[in-house]
Structure formats: structure tokens, C-alpha cells
Scaffold this motif. Sequence first.
Motif, PDB file in Angstrom:
ATOM      1  N   ASN A   1     -84.371 -12.458  55.451  1.00 30.76           N
ATOM      2  CA  ASN A   1     -85.171 -13.679  55.507  1.00 30.76           C
ATOM      3  C   ASN A   1     -86.642 -13.374  55.768  1.00 30.76           C
ATOM      4  OD1 ASN A   1     -82.867 -15.247  55.079  1.00 30.76           O
ATOM      5  ND2 ASN A   1     -82.425 -15.393  57.277  1.00 30.76           N
ATOM      6  N   LEU A   2     -86.868 -12.378  56.654  1.00 33.23           N
ATOM      7  CA  LEU A   2     -88.244 -12.008  56.961  1.00 33.23           C
ATOM      8  C   LEU A   2     -88.948 -11.450  55.722  1.00 33.23           C
ATOM      9  CD1 LEU A   2     -90.468 -11.641  59.082  1.00 33.23           C
ATOM     10  CD2 LEU A   2     -89.484  -9.401  59.613  1.00 33.23           C
ATOM     11  N   GLU A   3     -88.252 -10.674  54.951  1.00 36.58           N
ATOM     12  CA  GLU A   3     -88.856 -10.120  53.738  1.00 36.58           C
ATOM     13  C   GLU A   3     -89.163 -11.221  52.730  1.00 36.58           C
ATOM     14  OE1 GLU A   3     -86.074  -7.249  52.435  1.00 36.58           O
ATOM     15  OE2 GLU A   3     -86.705  -5.691  53.878  1.00 36.58           O
ATOM     16  N   LYS A   4     -88.300 -12.235  52.639  1.00 36.29           N
ATOM     17  CA  LYS A   4     -88.552 -13.353  51.725  1.00 36.29           C
ATOM     18  C   LYS A   4     -89.791 -14.136  52.144  1.00 36.29           C
ATOM     19  CE  LYS A   4     -83.776 -14.059  50.177  1.00 36.29           C
ATOM     20  NZ  LYS A   4     -82.636 -15.005  50.153  1.00 36.29           N
ATOM     21  N   GLU A   5     -89.930 -14.384  53.448  1.00 34.29           N
ATOM     22  CA  GLU A   5     -91.099 -15.111  53.933  1.00 34.29           C
ATOM     23  C   GLU A   5     -92.381 -14.339  53.641  1.00 34.29           C
ATOM     24  OE1 GLU A   5     -90.544 -15.875  58.007  1.00 34.29           O
ATOM     25  OE2 GLU A   5     -88.880 -17.303  57.738  1.00 34.29           O
ATOM     26  N   MET A   6     -92.357 -13.031  53.821  1.00 38.14           N
ATOM     27  CA  MET A   6     -93.546 -12.236  53.539  1.00 38.14           C
ATOM     28  C   MET A   6     -93.889 -12.268  52.052  1.00 38.14           C
ATOM     29  SD  MET A   6     -92.705  -8.934  55.971  1.00 38.14           S
ATOM     30  CE  MET A   6     -94.111  -8.030  55.358  1.00 38.14           C
ATOM     31  N   LEU A   7     -92.873 -12.266  51.202  1.00 34.09           N
ATOM     32  CA  LEU A   7     -93.113 -12.337  49.757  1.00 34.09           C
ATOM     33  C   LEU A   7     -93.722 -13.672  49.358  1.00 34.09           C
ATOM     34  CD1 LEU A   7     -92.830 -10.963  47.022  1.00 34.09           C
ATOM     35  CD2 LEU A   7     -90.495 -11.866  46.883  1.00 34.09           C
ATOM     36  N   ASP A   8     -93.225 -14.788  49.978  1.00 35.51           N
ATOM     37  CA  ASP A   8     -93.779 -16.111  49.677  1.00 35.51           C
ATOM     38  C   ASP A   8     -95.236 -16.208  50.106  1.00 35.51           C
ATOM     39  OD1 ASP A   8     -91.334 -16.800  48.664  1.00 35.51           O
ATOM     40  OD2 ASP A   8     -90.611 -17.728  50.515  1.00 35.51           O
ATOM     41  N   GLU A   9     -95.557 -15.641  51.274  1.00 36.78           N
ATOM     42  CA  GLU A   9     -96.944 -15.683  51.732  1.00 36.78           C
ATOM     43  C   GLU A   9     -97.855 -14.913  50.789  1.00 36.78           C
ATOM     44  OE1 GLU A   9     -96.934 -14.221  55.649  1.00 36.78           O
ATOM     45  OE2 GLU A   9     -95.954 -16.002  56.546  1.00 36.78           O
ATOM     46  N   GLN A  10     -97.394 -13.810  50.253  1.00 35.56           N
ATOM     47  CA  GLN A  10     -98.216 -13.045  49.317  1.00 35.56           C
ATOM     48  C   GLN A  10     -98.440 -13.808  48.011  1.00 35.56           C
ATOM     49  OE1 GLN A  10     -96.320  -9.278  48.819  1.00 35.56           O
ATOM     50  NE2 GLN A  10     -96.784  -8.559  50.907  1.00 35.56           N
ATOM     51  N   ILE A  11     -97.414 -14.572  47.587  1.00 38.82           N
ATOM     52  CA  ILE A  11     -97.566 -15.338  46.345  1.00 38.82           C
ATOM     53  C   ILE A  11     -98.547 -16.468  46.519  1.00 38.82           C
ATOM     54  CG2 ILE A  11     -96.321 -16.852  44.725  1.00 38.82           C
ATOM     55  CD1 ILE A  11     -93.895 -15.062  45.157  1.00 38.82           C
ATOM     56  N   LEU A  12     -98.516 -17.147  47.697  1.00 34.95           N
ATOM     57  CA  LEU A  12     -99.379 -18.303  47.934  1.00 34.95           C
ATOM     58  C   LEU A  12    -100.836 -17.916  48.144  1.00 34.95           C
ATOM     59  CD1 LEU A  12     -97.061 -20.422  50.257  1.00 34.95           C
ATOM     60  CD2 LEU A  12     -97.561 -20.818  47.845  1.00 34.95           C
ATOM     61  N   GLU A  13    -101.082 -16.699  48.529  1.00 37.90           N
ATOM     62  CA  GLU A  13    -102.470 -16.294  48.749  1.00 37.90           C
ATOM     63  C   GLU A  13    -103.203 -16.217  47.412  1.00 37.90           C
ATOM     64  OE1 GLU A  13    -102.506 -12.673  50.811  1.00 37.90           O
ATOM     65  OE2 GLU A  13    -101.908 -13.521  52.755  1.00 37.90           O
TER      66      GLU A  13
ATOM     67  N   ASP B   1     -75.996  -9.817  61.607  1.00 36.47           N
ATOM     68  CA  ASP B   1     -77.040 -10.820  61.815  1.00 36.47           C
ATOM     69  C   ASP B   1     -78.427 -10.219  61.668  1.00 36.47           C
ATOM     70  OD1 ASP B   1     -75.040 -12.615  62.253  1.00 36.47           O
ATOM     71  OD2 ASP B   1     -75.107 -12.431  64.442  1.00 36.47           O
ATOM     72  N   LEU B   2     -78.599  -9.003  62.138  1.00 41.04           N
ATOM     73  CA  LEU B   2     -79.898  -8.359  62.006  1.00 41.04           C
ATOM     74  C   LEU B   2     -80.251  -8.112  60.535  1.00 41.04           C
ATOM     75  CD1 LEU B   2     -79.791  -5.732  64.897  1.00 41.04           C
ATOM     76  CD2 LEU B   2     -81.042  -7.888  64.830  1.00 41.04           C
ATOM     77  N   ALA B   3     -79.245  -7.772  59.736  1.00 41.80           N
ATOM     78  CA  ALA B   3     -79.508  -7.561  58.316  1.00 41.80           C
ATOM     79  C   ALA B   3     -79.939  -8.859  57.638  1.00 41.80           C
ATOM     80  CB  ALA B   3     -78.263  -6.989  57.643  1.00 41.80           C
ATOM     81  N   ASP B   4     -79.269  -9.974  58.003  1.00 45.56           N
ATOM     82  CA  ASP B   4     -79.659 -11.261  57.430  1.00 45.56           C
ATOM     83  C   ASP B   4     -81.063 -11.660  57.864  1.00 45.56           C
ATOM     84  OD1 ASP B   4     -77.191 -11.322  56.260  1.00 45.56           O
ATOM     85  OD2 ASP B   4     -76.269 -12.515  57.862  1.00 45.56           O
ATOM     86  N   GLU B   5     -81.361 -11.417  59.141  1.00 44.45           N
ATOM     87  CA  GLU B   5     -82.686 -11.770  59.645  1.00 44.45           C
ATOM     88  C   GLU B   5     -83.773 -10.957  58.945  1.00 44.45           C
ATOM     89  OE1 GLU B   5     -85.102 -11.977  63.918  1.00 44.45           O
ATOM     90  OE2 GLU B   5     -82.978 -11.404  63.846  1.00 44.45           O
ATOM     91  N   LEU B   6     -83.488  -9.684  58.700  1.00 49.77           N
ATOM     92  CA  LEU B   6     -84.457  -8.843  57.995  1.00 49.77           C
ATOM     93  C   LEU B   6     -84.664  -9.328  56.566  1.00 49.77           C
ATOM     94  CD1 LEU B   6     -86.244  -6.346  57.890  1.00 49.77           C
ATOM     95  CD2 LEU B   6     -84.217  -5.002  57.304  1.00 49.77           C
TER      96      LEU B   6
END
Length: 235
Positions: free
Chosen positions: A164-176, A157-162
Motif C-alpha cells: 500500500n505504501l508503494e502504491k501511495e508513493m507512485l500516486d504522488e509521483q503521478i500527481l506531481e 500484514d507487513l507485506a500488505d502495508e508495504l
Amino acid sequence: MNLFGKKKNQPTTPSEPTEVIKNLRTTLENLDKRELHLQKKIKAQLIEAKEKSLAKDKKGALFALKRKKLYEGETLKINGARMTLEQQIIALEGSTMNYSTFKAMQMGAQAMKGARAGLDVDNVDELIDDIQEEMDISNEIADAISRPANSIYEDEDLADELENLEKEMLDEQILEVPSVPHTYEQKLPEAQQLPAQQLNMPNVPNKDIPTKVSAQAEEDEDEKALRELQADMMA
């Protein structure tokens, strides 16, 4: 009383070495005194022999010389006896020192035996084995206690959570979107800079354009005045 033979010699008890050494030193002192007395007699006989010789008393001079020789012989005997006594004193002192050293070593050996009473190589080896066994058990217990804590970090579960967290950070960088500086002015060569009338472009208005920023600033001032009024009422 022994009627049929000689009287048996009673066994003599050995004296203490220190007492014997003391007696020997006393005897040496007496011999020194005796030698000094004989030396005086030798000098006296020599003087008498000279006087007799001056007095033409040959017989008396020879007699004085004979007594002088006797006294000199006695001094030689005293010197021999003194040498023997000194050798005995040195030997006794060495024997006494050796005996004292032996007794000290014997007491040290007994003390060492008492210090290691009930202790031998087998007991030491057994103790070392017990200590090693207890250390192994302690390490196994520590590993068993820390095992559940280690399993937490290996959960999927921790691996999956990590991920997802990396994907969210990548999306935020693209939207900026990077902001364009407002003060950027492109300068044209002097040949290309033309008046506004020739370009037929409208003039820039001189009046300020109303924006929502001023309205929002007024609302903030009203809210600030209201808060100050409520604070005065509660005081």
C-alpha cells in the motif's frame, strides 16, 4: 672378642662425595709439596756430584748421583699418584653432578605428578564433552529466544502495508506536475519579429495588477502587531 677366627671387618659407611673430593685435593697439595722438596734434593745432589768430581772424589760423586736417581724415582711415583688422584676427583665430580641432576629430575617428576593429581585423559575428554554440550544448549536457548522476534518480520500484514505504501508513493509521483519556467522567451528570427502595431495585439498594461498576495501580507503584518501588543500586556 672373637676367639675362633679373625675379627670381622665392620662395614664402612660411605662418605659424602664432597668430603672425599676435599680430602683428595688436600692429598694432591701434599704431593705437590713433596715433589718440590724432592726437586730441591735432586738439584743439591747434582751440585754435590759435580763438586766431588772436581775434587777427584769419584766414589763420592757416584754416591751423590745414586741419591739423585732415587729422588727422581720418587718424583715419578708422585706424578703417577697425582694422576690417579686427579682422575678420581674428576670421576667423583661427574658422579656428584649426575646424582644432583637425577635428584632434580626426580623432584620435577614428582611435581608434575602432583600438578596433575586427579587429572587424566578420560577426565579431560569428559570435560570437553560437557563444555560442548553446554554450548549446544546455550545456542538452542538463544535460538528459542530470538524466534518470536523473527516471526514479526515474516508477518503478512507487513507485506500488505508495504505494498500500500508503494502504491501511495507512485500516486504522488503521478500527481506531481513540473512547473514551467516564467522567464522562457522564444526568440524568432529577425525576419519574423514584427512590431505590435502590425500584429494588431493589445499593449501590455504598465500598472501593477492587484493580487491576493498583498492582502495576505497585510494580514500577516496585522497579526504580528497584535502578537507584539499581547506580549507587552503580559510583561
